[in-house]
Design an enzyme around this catalytic site. Structure first.
Site, PDB file in Angstrom:
ATOM      1  N   THR A  47      53.276 -78.627 -19.964  1.00  0.00           N
ATOM      2  CA  THR A  47      53.736 -79.432 -18.822  1.00  0.00           C
ATOM      3  C   THR A  47      52.618 -80.277 -18.223  1.00  0.00           C
ATOM      4  O   THR A  47      52.877 -81.198 -17.452  1.00  0.00           O
ATOM      5  CB  THR A  47      54.277 -78.514 -17.697  1.00  0.00           C
ATOM      6  OG1 THR A  47      53.209 -77.649 -17.288  1.00  0.00           O
ATOM      7  CG2 THR A  47      55.453 -77.701 -18.162  1.00  0.00           C
ATOM      8  N   CYS A  74      48.522 -74.448 -11.610  1.00  0.00           N
ATOM      9  CA  CYS A  74      49.176 -73.665 -10.562  1.00  0.00           C
ATOM     10  C   CYS A  74      48.268 -72.567 -10.029  1.00  0.00           C
ATOM     11  O   CYS A  74      47.325 -72.153 -10.692  1.00  0.00           O
ATOM     12  CB  CYS A  74      50.409 -72.955 -11.128  1.00  0.00           C
ATOM     13  SG  CYS A  74      51.808 -74.017 -11.405  1.00  0.00           S
ATOM     14  N   CYS A  84      52.224 -68.847  -8.025  1.00  0.00           N
ATOM     15  CA  CYS A  84      53.288 -69.859  -8.087  1.00  0.00           C
ATOM     16  C   CYS A  84      54.638 -69.222  -8.431  1.00  0.00           C
ATOM     17  O   CYS A  84      54.723 -68.388  -9.329  1.00  0.00           O
ATOM     18  CB  CYS A  84      52.956 -70.924  -9.130  1.00  0.00           C
ATOM     19  SG  CYS A  84      54.213 -72.223  -9.194  1.00  0.00           S
ATOM     20  N   CYS A  90      53.438 -74.869  -5.691  1.00  0.00           N
ATOM     21  CA  CYS A  90      52.472 -73.929  -5.101  1.00  0.00           C
ATOM     22  C   CYS A  90      51.265 -74.635  -4.496  1.00  0.00           C
ATOM     23  O   CYS A  90      50.420 -73.978  -3.873  1.00  0.00           O
ATOM     24  CB  CYS A  90      52.031 -72.893  -6.134  1.00  0.00           C
ATOM     25  SG  CYS A  90      51.185 -73.593  -7.555  1.00  0.00           S
ATOM     26  N   CYS A 114      50.462 -78.660  -9.311  1.00  0.00           N
ATOM     27  CA  CYS A 114      51.878 -78.301  -9.168  1.00  0.00           C
ATOM     28  C   CYS A 114      52.328 -78.613  -7.746  1.00  0.00           C
ATOM     29  O   CYS A 114      51.598 -78.392  -6.780  1.00  0.00           O
ATOM     30  CB  CYS A 114      52.044 -76.817  -9.457  1.00  0.00           C
ATOM     31  SG  CYS A 114      53.638 -76.141  -8.974  1.00  0.00           S
TER      32      CYS A 114
HETATM   33 ZN   LIG Z   1      52.859 -73.999  -9.254  1.00  0.00          ZN
END
Ligand SMILES: [Zn+2]
Length: 374
Positions: free
Chosen positions: A48, A52, A56, A86, A83
């Protein structure tokens, strides 16, 4: 799982080459799987392109897609984006709470009269209930108890220097002596006038007897038993007592005292016979809290240090709890021998492991009369 039990350390070439020494990665992966509140690193997901916090809430990626970084900067430098869920670049919830609690502690320390819970909560921008919980979790005691401990500490400091107890009371922010005596007796474990080092002017009664566990020293102030200790030599035990209470007046125990010693001896030979004696244990607020919790472990049962720390609402403080157990000076009556290591090993005992084992053996054999349905 079809992997062989004796799995050698894997070093997949693609991941190990770019991440510095991979030691600790397994622990980090475990933290990620557990969504631990751990902000000492971030993890990034190749598929992705996002990094994080371990906590998260998003779905866990495949282990093979994960890389670990010591901080957000390193993750960004490697081409990953933060992210949105989070928010790893923002302050962690933990850090924010820590800052709030620290500010509240400062407010409590700075004022003569403790601010109310409402005032503190309002200042922190949290509800009364939420603030109370966050504070207790971080500090280990309620804001109210913390304020009291602070005041007691100030009194102890002042008493080291000034002669007048009344001066110390007002200097520490207590409104009235009567209220002070109520609070300080519990927190300091002694009347304030006696807080001066070495207990000057205080009379300590003591006796040395033969017990099933060898020479036993029992000592008491006017308020209660302050020491129960075992040793191999009566001389060394007495010397230790003399050092601790070097400014006190040490005298041989009288008849009332002999009865107390008898109660302890009887409790040793028949553990089910509880010895209900007044105690005068002296320590910090935290030590007192641990020692009180020890007294609540029922006869014939044991706890681990971890369980004890959890019971005190301080799961992070296992070491401090163990240290407080180790500094207990009142053997048997404050049953620090009922705490074991997590794996059931005896761990340490101030008066020797064989004595700890013997005490536990006697208590296990005592078959205490406890209600089954409790
Ligand atoms: Zn995250």
């Amino acid at each position: 799982m079809f992997q062989p039990m004796n799995n050698p350390v894997r070093s997949s070439p693609s991941s190990a080459a770019t991440v510095a020494p991979s030691q600790g990665d397994e622990a980090r992966w475990r933290a990620v799987c557990e969504r631990a509140q751990n902000d000492s690193f971030v993890f990034a997901v190749r598929s992705t392109g996002i990094y994080c916090r371990p906590s998260c809430p998003a779905r866990r990626p495949l282990r093979d897609n994960v890389r670990f970084f010591d901080d957000c900067g390193a993750a960004r430098a490697a081409g990953f984006r933060a992210c949105k869920r989070c928010d790893p670049d923002g302050d962690s919830l933990q850090a924010r709470h820590r800052a709030l609690v620290l500010r509240a502690c400062e407010a409590l320390a700075a004022s003569e009269v403790s601010p109310s819970l409402d005032e503190l909560a309002q200042q922190a921008g949290l509800s009364r209930y939420h603030f109370h919980r966050v504070f207790k979790q971080a500090v280990g005691m309620t804001p109210h108890a913390y304020g009291r401990a602070l005041r007691a500490q100030r009194v102890a400091q002042v008493l080291g220097e000034t002669a007048s107890v009344t001066d110390a009371l007002y200097a520490a922010g207590f409104n009235a002596p009567s209220r002070f005596y109520e609070g300080a007796a519990g927190l300091l474990g002694m009347a304030p006038a006696l807080a001066r080092r070495g207990a000057p002017g205080e009379t300590i009664r003591h006796a040395m007897v033969d017990s099933p566990l060898g020479p036993m020293l029992v000592a008491a102030t006017a308020r209660g038993v302050c020491a129960v200790e075992f040793g191999d030599s009566a001389e060394a035990l007495l010397q230790g007592l003399g050092q601790r209470y070097r400014a006190a007046n040490l005298v041989e125990g009288d008849a009332q005292f002999a009865a107390w010693v008898q109660q302890i001896l009887q409790h040793l030979s028949e553990p089910a016979q509880a010895a209900a004696l007044p105690l005068d244990v002296r320590g910090t607020a935290f030590q007192q809290q641990v020692w009180r919790a020890l007294q609540q472990i029922p006869l014939g049962t044991t706890l681990s240090y971890t369980e004890l720390a959890e019971r005190l609402g301080k799961p992070q403080a296992v070491r401090a709890v163990a240290r407080a157990c180790a500094t207990n000076e009142v053997a048997v009556l404050v049953p620090c021998h009922r705490v074991l290591r997590q794996d059931g090993q005896l761990a340490g005992y101030r008066w020797g492991l064989s004595r700890k084992a013997e005490l536990l053996r006697r208590e296990a054999a005592a078959n205490p009369q406890q209600d089954e349905d409790e």
